[in-house]
Design a protein around this motif. Structure first.
Motif, PDB file in Angstrom:
ATOM      1  N   SER A 116      -3.698  -1.130   0.416  1.00 24.49           N
ATOM      2  CA  SER A 116      -3.411  -1.737  -0.876  1.00 24.49           C
ATOM      3  C   SER A 116      -4.681  -1.670  -1.709  1.00 24.49           C
ATOM      4  CB  SER A 116      -2.970  -3.187  -0.680  1.00 24.49           C
ATOM      5  OG  SER A 116      -2.777  -3.830  -1.915  1.00 24.49           O
TER       6      SER A 116
ATOM      7  N   LEU B 294      -6.782  -2.330  -5.445  1.00 24.14           N
ATOM      8  CA  LEU B 294      -6.937  -2.945  -6.757  1.00 24.14           C
ATOM      9  C   LEU B 294      -8.071  -2.215  -7.448  1.00 24.14           C
ATOM     10  CD1 LEU B 294      -6.471  -5.059  -8.946  1.00 24.14           C
ATOM     11  CD2 LEU B 294      -7.903  -6.653  -7.643  1.00 24.14           C
TER      12      LEU B 294
ATOM     13  N   ARG C 260      -0.272   1.231  -2.171  1.00 24.64           N
ATOM     14  CA  ARG C 260       0.191   0.677  -3.435  1.00 24.64           C
ATOM     15  C   ARG C 260      -1.020   0.387  -4.294  1.00 24.64           C
ATOM     16  NH1 ARG C 260       1.867  -3.019  -6.839  1.00 24.64           N
ATOM     17  NH2 ARG C 260       4.051  -3.034  -7.507  1.00 24.64           N
TER      18      ARG C 260
ATOM     19  N   THR D 280      -2.769  -1.177  -7.957  1.00 27.31           N
ATOM     20  CA  THR D 280      -2.766  -1.934  -9.206  1.00 27.31           C
ATOM     21  C   THR D 280      -4.020  -1.553  -9.975  1.00 27.31           C
ATOM     22  OG1 THR D 280      -1.574  -3.810  -8.252  1.00 27.31           O
ATOM     23  CG2 THR D 280      -2.806  -4.215 -10.273  1.00 27.31           C
TER      24      THR D 280
ATOM     25  N   THR E  82       1.107  -0.384 -10.610  1.00 27.71           N
ATOM     26  CA  THR E  82       1.161  -1.379 -11.678  1.00 27.71           C
ATOM     27  C   THR E  82      -0.079  -1.206 -12.546  1.00 27.71           C
ATOM     28  OG1 THR E  82       2.360  -2.966 -10.292  1.00 27.71           O
ATOM     29  CG2 THR E  82       1.226  -3.844 -12.244  1.00 27.71           C
TER      30      THR E  82
ATOM     31  N   TRP F 114      -2.910  -9.537  -7.123  1.00 27.66           N
ATOM     32  CA  TRP F 114      -3.005  -8.250  -6.418  1.00 27.66           C
ATOM     33  C   TRP F 114      -4.237  -8.154  -5.529  1.00 27.66           C
ATOM     34  CZ3 TRP F 114      -2.204  -8.396 -11.851  1.00 27.66           C
ATOM     35  CH2 TRP F 114      -0.878  -8.183 -12.226  1.00 27.66           C
TER      36      TRP F 114
END
Length: 335
Positions: free
Chosen positions: A108, A110, A135, A137, A166, A190
């Motif tokens: 994940s 950011l 994923r 962000t 996102t 996030w």
């Protein structure tokens, strides 16, 4: 370190003050310019006095090699590139370098950027989405809507990967300057368990870093924009010496070499003096190009503005700043 002249295939205007320079790497140099997402190129600015500048790559590995440069009024390199380089010209560059890249593409992420700090971040974003399962962000701050670099590309990626990407925009013209207090609540949803990559102007990064430290993030990677005091393209002349020292075993380019590392000498100088093609760029402990893995021995680094606590715990050191402390030593370079 060997430099290369690479043809500029295309110059793309991104905003009023940002341009992308797409480089045409010839097939025989494909391996030399293989890179990881988030790395940079060191470019020679051939005016007097000649200087070197580092510019991040915005492309995913396998796509055309591309640097994006934002022109600033006092930017020695950016002003020259914007005013003098067109398609068909060539740039003298060093191979890709830097440690601002993920080790895995499946976690994940950011990504926190402001202004031209989007450049290395976009390379990471593109690579995670196309080659990994992670994923992403992206929090991206800019002065106003017209200053958003890659606005169209980001919009298309968000449409293509709606379940994995996102994008959150912050415009100073609407919301004012971002502060730790305002950034914290925006990043918090996030941040938990995410690997964080942070790049942008110094004031923005300072505010974002304070906000992120108060959140449950897995790790924060920081990329700083800094001018080089030395010119890595200048010929460096070393006088070989027959000197005693602790053994230094070096694994590089698939071969192993054993050298004597004299007291009071920096590791990189010893490697270059013995004819080894050790990667380097700034020679100031700022860029990370010379990072190697120390598996035996103990060194002391004169300066380190790149490696974080996790890197140091894993055994990584900067060859350009490492002085011998306790040997024998063994180092290796990533293949």
């Amino acid at each position: 370190m060997t430099s290369y002249h690479v043809r500029v295939a295309e110059v793309i205007p991104e905003t009023d003050d940002a341009r992308s320079f797409v480089l045409d790497v010839p097939p025989h140099l494909t391996e030399v310019f293989a890179h990881k997402p988030g790395q940079f190129l060191t470019v020679r600015v051939p005016v007097e006095p000649s200087v070197a500048r580092c510019y991040s790559l915005c492309n995913a590995p396998g796509d055309p090699l591309t640097i994006t440069v934002k022109r600033t009024a006092d930017g020695y390199g950016s002003v020259w590139l914007h005013g003098n380089v067109a398609a068909g010209d060539s740039l003298e560059v060093l191979p890709p370098a830097g440690r601002f890249h993920p080790r895995s593409l499946d976690g994940s992420f950011l990504l926190v950027a402001a202004g031209s700090g989007i450049t290395p971040v976009l390379g990471i974003l593109r690579t995670v989405l196309t080659s990994g399962e992670g994923r992403v962000t992206l929090f991206y701050a800019n002065r106003d809507e017209n200053s958003v670099i890659f606005a169209g590309a980001l919009r298309k990626l968000a449409e293509k990967y709606p379940d994995r990407l996102t994008v959150v925009h912050w415009l100073e013209s609407v919301s004012g300057l971002p502060t730790p207090a305002s950034l914290g609540p925006l990043l918090a949803p996030w941040a938990t368990g995410a690997e964080v990559f942070l790049c942008g102007p110094a004031a923005f990064m300072a505010a974002a870093d304070v906000a992120l430290r108060g959140l449950d993030v897995a790790r924060i990677h920081v990329e700083k924009f800094q001018s080089l005091a030395e010119d890595p393209f200048a010929d460096v002349v070393f006088t070989p010496e027959v000197a005693e020292g602790e053994p230094l075993e070096v694994e590089i380019d698939g071969a192993s070499h054993t050298l004597a590392w004299p007291e009071g000498r920096r590791m990189l100088d010893v490697l270059v003096e013995h004819g080894l093609a050790a990667p380097s760029s700034c020679r100031e402990g700022r860029c990370g190009a010379c990072t190697c893995l120390l598996t035996d021995g103990e060194v002391e680094m004169v300066n380190n503005e790149v490696l974080d606590a996790t890197d140091l715990a894993d055994g990584y050191v900067l060859a350009c700043q490492s002085m011998p402390k306790a040997g024998p030593f063994r180092i290796s370079y990533d293949s």
